[in-house]
Motif scaffolding. Structure first.
Motif, short mmCIF file in Angstrom:
data_model
loop_
_atom_site.label_atom_id
_atom_site.label_comp_id
_atom_site.label_asym_id
_atom_site.label_seq_id
_atom_site.Cartn_x
_atom_site.Cartn_y
_atom_site.Cartn_z
N LEU A 67 -28.43 3.39 44.90
CA LEU A 67 -27.87 2.35 45.43
C LEU A 67 -27.15 2.89 46.63
N ALA A 68 -26.27 3.93 46.62
CA ALA A 68 -25.29 4.41 47.49
C ALA A 68 -26.22 5.28 48.49
N ARG A 69 -27.14 5.93 48.18
CA ARG A 69 -27.68 6.71 49.08
C ARG A 69 -29.00 6.26 49.74
N GLN A 70 -29.66 5.19 49.22
CA GLN A 70 -30.97 4.74 49.71
C GLN A 70 -30.77 3.42 50.36
N GLN A 71 -29.98 2.56 50.01
CA GLN A 71 -29.81 1.58 50.54
C GLN A 71 -31.03 0.69 50.46
N PRO A 72 -31.23 0.22 49.12
CA PRO A 72 -32.72 -0.27 49.11
C PRO A 72 -32.65 -1.84 49.40
N VAL A 73 -33.82 -2.38 49.76
CA VAL A 73 -33.86 -3.80 49.87
C VAL A 73 -34.96 -4.27 49.17
N SER B 57 -24.97 -17.25 37.33
CA SER B 57 -26.15 -17.19 38.35
C SER B 57 -25.69 -17.23 39.58
N GLU B 58 -24.88 -18.29 40.07
CA GLU B 58 -24.23 -18.23 41.50
C GLU B 58 -24.00 -16.90 42.05
N LEU B 59 -23.13 -16.28 41.03
CA LEU B 59 -22.40 -15.04 41.14
C LEU B 59 -23.22 -14.01 41.54
N ASP B 60 -24.28 -14.12 40.67
CA ASP B 60 -25.21 -12.71 40.73
C ASP B 60 -26.27 -12.92 41.89
N LEU B 61 -26.55 -14.22 42.35
CA LEU B 61 -27.21 -14.12 43.42
C LEU B 61 -26.44 -13.61 44.62
N MET B 62 -25.15 -14.53 44.74
CA MET B 62 -24.22 -13.80 45.88
C MET B 62 -24.30 -12.26 45.84
N SER B 63 -23.96 -11.66 44.68
CA SER B 63 -24.05 -10.04 44.61
C SER B 63 -25.16 -9.47 45.09
N PHE B 64 -26.41 -10.08 44.67
CA PHE B 64 -27.70 -9.36 45.14
C PHE B 64 -27.76 -9.53 46.50
N ASP B 65 -27.61 -10.62 47.00
CA ASP B 65 -27.40 -10.98 48.36
C ASP B 65 -26.65 -9.86 49.43
N LEU B 66 -25.43 -9.65 48.65
CA LEU B 66 -24.65 -8.82 49.37
C LEU B 66 -24.93 -7.31 49.51
N LEU B 67 -25.49 -6.79 48.25
CA LEU B 67 -26.31 -5.73 48.39
C LEU B 67 -27.25 -5.50 49.21
N ALA B 68 -28.13 -6.54 49.38
CA ALA B 68 -29.44 -6.47 50.30
C ALA B 68 -28.67 -6.52 51.89
N ARG B 69 -27.87 -7.29 51.91
CA ARG B 69 -27.47 -7.53 53.31
C ARG B 69 -26.43 -6.62 54.09
N GLN B 70 -25.46 -6.17 53.08
CA GLN B 70 -24.35 -5.26 53.79
C GLN B 70 -24.62 -3.79 53.29
N GLN B 71 -25.58 -3.56 52.51
CA GLN B 71 -25.76 -1.99 52.20
C GLN B 71 -24.49 -1.48 52.08
N PRO B 72 -23.67 -1.95 51.02
CA PRO B 72 -22.14 -1.25 50.97
C PRO B 72 -22.23 0.16 50.04
N VAL B 73 -21.33 0.77 50.30
CA VAL B 73 -21.23 2.23 49.73
C VAL B 73 -19.80 2.20 49.02
N ALA B 74 -19.67 3.27 48.35
CA ALA B 74 -18.05 3.75 47.88
C ALA B 74 -17.53 2.32 46.98
N THR B 75 -16.42 2.14 47.37
CA THR B 75 -15.65 1.19 46.77
C THR B 75 -16.43 -0.28 46.71
N ASP B 76 -16.69 -0.66 48.00
CA ASP B 76 -17.40 -1.83 48.13
C ASP B 76 -18.46 -2.10 47.20
#
Lengths: 231, 231
Positions: A67-73, B57-76
């Motif tokens: 997740l951290a390295r590849q920033q997958p979508v 379910s709402e929270l998981d959708l939001m989390s998945f969406d944040l992963l996809a849109r924001q490409q977070p690293v480290a603490t985020d």
């Protein structure tokens, strides 16, 4: 770069499948230990659970790192998120196999299972082994049809569980309270084991179709909903 | 952009904390329904579980969406991965409260809890309510010290669980097999509820310190390790 990434994703799936083999073996051996009052076998199941836990930790670290390295979508992101959830399900299945082995250990040199329930427990063990192997195949092949079939195997487990409870609570149970407690817990362990396989199936369906079905987990939970609903 | 992102992360934490309140309320009301044989209250707990499932379910959708849109690293990234896991823990706590309510419902108009165990079950309910509220505070404040204290509350739950089992299996249980089955399952539900709070604590520790402790989940599992180990 992308090639290496997809090799890593393949490795993640392989590791999940290996975990399902370990969980299947653990539950099969735990069931034998329980029925044969085989304390060495029970101890080996208890000791081997650390291996499943270690695989899960390794897999989660690898997933987090990807997740951290590849920033997958899109699908790649779903593969990783799903893998983290499936590793948790399979690790929990290993715990439940260990719980069964601990009941075997506790009652040694006797068997915790009265003679008239041996056949039911044996069948529960076989359904458990089969359902987690099927979950492994579903992960390996991303097979949505087989994923849906897992629910039918879980129905078979629910039927066996219902049968177990009917015997314990029909008013003529001759084996005393301690044996009733053992059977109650054993029934719950096998039932939960199968539930986690159903959960793996749901996750693969989401992975492949991208359809997030908020009801799937909850409604399944309603179906299995603890032993009271089964009685 | 980053500001909006961090507002979204704050919202994720808020939603998790709200879920802990719902789970606490559910277990508190389920315990009252159980002890008072209050079927309306039991039904309200059973119905309200859908709300916890929906939040998850709402929270998981939001989390998945944040992963996809924001490409977070480290603490985020850790915040989001941890949130997905904690939502699963808290949703499961809601299920366990519902299981308790279903036992209440099943035995109505009687109470499933014999008089001499009412005090123990009442205490288990209070520990359960308190431990999930503490988990909520730990999430809100990212409080590592309080997260570690959750394990002590879980020890209190284990003691109560042990007490419950001792009563059921001491050879003089006068309430029959069905009541023994009920108490066995209830004990397991309260114990697992507390385990999930411990798990939330571990996840917050990882979130804050970044220390991935592969042993934490497994070793905790060893401590709680099913009811057999407690007997």
């Amino acid at each position: 770069m992308r090639k290496a990434f997809h090799e890593e994703l393949d490795r993640v799936a392989e590791m999940l499948v290996e975990m399902t083999h370990l969980a299947s073996s653990a539950m099969g051996r735990a069931t034998t230990a329980l029925l044969d009052a085989d304390i060495q076998l029970a101890d080996s199941v208890i000791a081997a659970d650390a291996e499943i836990d270690a695989r899960r930790s390794e897999l989660d670290l690898m997933s987090f790192d990807l997740l951290a390295r590849q920033q997958p979508v899109a699908t790649d992101l779903r593969v990783i998120v799903t893998s983290m959830r499936m590793s948790s399900d399979i690790e929990r299945m290993g715990d439940l196999a260990r719980h069964v082995a601990k009941v075997a250990r506790l009652r040694y040199p006797l068997s915790a299972v009265p003679p008239e329930l041996r056949s039911t427990i044996l069948q529960m063990g076989r359904v458990a082994e089969g359902i987690v192997e099927k979950a492994g195949s579903v992960i390996a092949a991303r097979d949505v049809v087989a994923a849906q079939q897992i629910e039918r195997d879980d129905d078979a487990m629910d039927d066996l569980h219902r049968e177990l409870f009917a015997r314990v609570t029909d008013g003529s149970w001759p084996h005393g309270t301690e044996a009733a407690v053992d059977i109650t817990l054993l029934g719950r362990y096998y039932e939960r084991f199968a539930d986690h396989a159903v959960s793996v199936g749901h996750r693969v369906i989401w992975l492949v179709t991208g359809e997030f079905d908020p009801a799937s987990e909850a409604s399944h939970e309603d179906a299995e909903d603890g032993s009271p609903a089964l009685r």
